[in-house]
Design a protein around this motif. Structure first.
Motif, PDB file in Angstrom:
ATOM      1  N   VAL A  11      -2.956   0.664  -4.075  1.00 49.93           N
ATOM      2  CA  VAL A  11      -2.305  -0.641  -4.093  1.00 49.93           C
ATOM      3  C   VAL A  11      -1.345  -0.668  -5.283  1.00 49.93           C
ATOM      4  O   VAL A  11      -1.756  -0.374  -6.413  1.00 49.93           O
ATOM      5  CB  VAL A  11      -3.324  -1.789  -4.226  1.00 49.93           C
ATOM      6  CG1 VAL A  11      -2.619  -3.135  -4.298  1.00 49.93           C
ATOM      7  CG2 VAL A  11      -4.318  -1.765  -3.076  1.00 49.93           C
ATOM      8  N   GLY A  66      -7.213   0.376  -0.266  1.00 51.22           N
ATOM      9  CA  GLY A  66      -5.807  -0.017  -0.196  1.00 51.22           C
ATOM     10  C   GLY A  66      -5.600  -1.081   0.853  1.00 51.22           C
ATOM     11  O   GLY A  66      -6.544  -1.670   1.377  1.00 51.22           O
ATOM     12  N   HIS A  67      -4.333  -1.324   1.172  1.00 52.49           N
ATOM     13  CA  HIS A  67      -3.953  -2.322   2.170  1.00 52.49           C
ATOM     14  C   HIS A  67      -4.603  -3.677   1.833  1.00 52.49           C
ATOM     15  O   HIS A  67      -5.441  -4.201   2.566  1.00 52.49           O
ATOM     16  CB  HIS A  67      -4.354  -1.887   3.572  1.00 52.49           C
ATOM     17  CG  HIS A  67      -3.529  -2.550   4.630  1.00 52.49           C
ATOM     18  ND1 HIS A  67      -2.737  -1.845   5.489  1.00 52.49           N
ATOM     19  CD2 HIS A  67      -3.361  -3.861   4.939  1.00 52.49           C
ATOM     20  CE1 HIS A  67      -2.119  -2.692   6.301  1.00 52.49           C
ATOM     21  NE2 HIS A  67      -2.484  -3.930   5.976  1.00 52.49           N
ATOM     22  N   ALA A 127       0.862  -1.178   0.000  1.00 46.85           N
ATOM     23  CA  ALA A 127       0.000   0.000   0.000  1.00 46.85           C
ATOM     24  C   ALA A 127       0.899   1.228   0.000  1.00 46.85           C
ATOM     25  O   ALA A 127       2.008   1.215   0.544  1.00 46.85           O
ATOM     26  CB  ALA A 127      -0.905   0.006   1.231  1.00 46.85           C
ATOM     27  N   LEU A 132      -9.426  -5.981   0.916  1.00 41.06           N
ATOM     28  CA  LEU A 132      -8.749  -4.727   1.229  1.00 41.06           C
ATOM     29  C   LEU A 132      -9.626  -3.865   2.112  1.00 41.06           C
ATOM     30  O   LEU A 132     -10.790  -4.190   2.367  1.00 41.06           O
ATOM     31  CB  LEU A 132      -8.413  -3.986  -0.060  1.00 41.06           C
ATOM     32  CG  LEU A 132      -9.603  -3.433  -0.874  1.00 41.06           C
ATOM     33  CD1 LEU A 132      -9.151  -2.281  -1.748  1.00 41.06           C
ATOM     34  CD2 LEU A 132     -10.242  -4.503  -1.745  1.00 41.06           C
TER      35      LEU A 132
END
Length: 517
Positions: free
Chosen positions: A220, A254-255, A210, A270
């Motif tokens: 991402v 993200g993540h 991220a 995510l």
């Protein structure tokens, strides 16, 4: 003119989104023998690291928590928004591994193991030398373990250094690194490279991270290389996923973690935020989106908003001694069972104000995640021996509450609604007859044209219900302040019962969530 990289048009996934609603950021996911397991961050709350299970990737059951005990994570003095950060869940040689950083705690980077994701999990081994956050765990073809992590170094909750994405070989049994951490690929130049995950696919190693921060720039990005140690080359179409600069309903995407979906295609699980106007009332939740591969690179579909259609009703009556056994109960820095007073009024859940109300550092508070924008939460309270009630907590500075106490006249109950933010608190009061009263907090998304001004958050209504079933509204206000953008909390809304003074007795707790909107 530099040619723009080719981006595939990927069909959106036919799954509910949010996938796991409410305070469930930083998801990590694995597939083992036809069953999916997901774990999310929990920060200052206990039990820590909720574990969710699914066989179809659409319906998820909360089956337990990795760290139900305070000594596993050391949160007694951890500040809000610190604590149990982003985990990575992996399965290796018949054992489940969960690696995580506990910031502002002596535990540091910890590895937990279990033979069953529902638990029990081990006490955890601290991996000395991993000074950062968001650790990933992977093994090379020789069985050597590697921890890859973000070199974001914190002192308390303050960032003092950021060295990008780092990696080291580790001895998981001894709990130590075997070499000085090396620098890996740290993205495209956006801020805060973090959340690394490694995957071995078709003879290549892929490093997904991220970057852009966990707010509206969240993205991402991915790189690949011949070895788990690299060197890594970034994808030409990075970032492979971002909602930055768009008007999509799901923002801050993200993540991510990569997992094979139930129909044989890859998915990204995510975090994202569900927007109401210009704020995210429920903060960071777990989402999913589809992935297609071309020329050895993944392409992701924008994260769709596809809410579930079924409502949710939960009811806990405290005449049942097992009412707090459900894994969804939370407390701040300690377990819910230790907050509840032993030897309280029979048939009630009794809280004693040893630490203070919902707006204190370690409140005498037990609650559950708010998962619906349209929700009603209620409790029946007997406040004869003190003052307390029902509240929504993001942290000790951002709270909403309805408190009950004996009326000054000595007959009946005074109920006060309170909305608090740093340097400002507003309250509304009314009285009810009797020894008990139902306190209610309702939330709902604003209706277009309902008000002469344009609210940018959900609407929050505070009320009481007397013994005859008559509701008295104390206040209704815009909830934009108690959101991800304003409170800047890594957690989310947790709603529950608290004691502010003396001893307070609660007969029950009800949560109703309408179909997600």
């Amino acid at each position: 003119m530099t040619p723009q990289p080719t981006r595939m048009q990927v069909e959106p996934v036919d799954l509910p989104n949010p996938l796991i609603p409410g305070f469930n950021p930083d998801p990590t996911c694995i597939l083992v023998d036809g069953t999916y397991y997901t774990v999310t961050s929990s920060f200052e709350y206990l039990p820590a690291l909720p574990v969710y299970r699914s066989t179809d990737f659409a319906h998820w059951e909360h089956i337990g928590n990795v760290a139900p005990r305070e000594e596993q994570v050391g949160l007694a003095r951890t500040a809000s928004t610190a604590g149990v950060f982003a985990p990575t869940l992996r399965y290796h040689e018949g054992l489940y591994h969960l690696i995580v950083t506990v910031t502002d705690s002596p535990r540091g980077c910890v590895l937990f193991t279990a033979s069953d994701p529902a638990g029990p999990w081990s006490d955890g081994v601290t991996i000395e030398g991993i000074n950062g956050i968001d650790p990933d765990l992977a093994w090379d073809e020789h069985g050597t373990a590697y921890v890859t992590f973000s070199g974001l170094h914190l002192v308390g909750t303050e960032v003092v250094a950021n060295r990008g994405i780092l990696q080291a070989r580790v001895d998981l049994v001894a709990g130590k690194i075997l070499e000085e951490p090396r620098e890996l690929w740290s993205g495209t130049g956006l801020v805060s490279p973090e959340a690394p995950h490694l995957y071995h696919r078709d003879g290549q190693w892929y490093l997904m991270i991220a970057e852009g921060g966990t707010g509206y720039g969240h993205s991402v990005s991915i790189a690949r290389g011949p070895s788990i140690e690299g060197p890594f080359e970034g994808a030409p179409h990075n970032p492979v996923l971002s909602a930055s600069g768009t008007d999509r309903r799901v923002q801050c995407t993200g993540h991510a973690d990569l997992v094979r979906g139930p129909h044989g295609k890859d998915l990204l699980i995510l975090l994202g935020t569900r927007m109401v106007g210009r704020t995210a009332a429920l903060c960071r939740e777990t989402y999913v989106t589809a992935v297609e591969w071309a020329d050895g690179w993944p392409h992701a579909a924008p994260v769709p908003y596809s809410p579930r259609s079924e409502p949710v009703d939960e009811y806990f009556e405290f005449t049942d001694p097992a009412a707090l056994a459900d894994p969804g109960w939370l407390a701040v820095g300690r377990t819910p069972q230790t907050v509840v007073s032993a030897g309280g009024r029979p048939g009630y859940l009794t809280l004693r104000a040893d630490s203070g109300g919902i707006d204190t550092f370690r409140p005498d508070f037990v609650g559950r995640r708010q998962r619906h924008l349209t929700s009603v939460v209620e409790t029946r309270v007997a406040p004869a021996d003190g003052r307390g009630g029902l509240g929504i907590r993001l942290d000790e500075d951002f709270t909403i509450s309805v408190l009950a106490e004996r009326a000054p006249s000595g007959s009946g109950i005074r109920v006060t609604g309170r909305a608090s933010m740093p340097t400002l608190s507003h309250s509304w009061s009314a009285e009810a007859a009797g020894d008990e009263v139902v306190l209610r907090i309702a939330t709902h998304a604003p209706t277009a044209g309902r008000l002469p001004w344009a609210p940018t958050g959900d609407l929050v209504r505070l009320s009481l219900v007397d013994g005859d079933g008559v509701e008295t509204q104390l206040a209704e206000f815009d909830g934009r302040v108690w959101s991800f953008e304003t409170a800047a909390s890594f957690t989310g809304r947790v709603t529950g019962m608290f004691a502010e003074e003396g001893t307070v007795h609660f007969a029950d707790f009800r949560y109703h969530g309408e179909a997600l909107t």
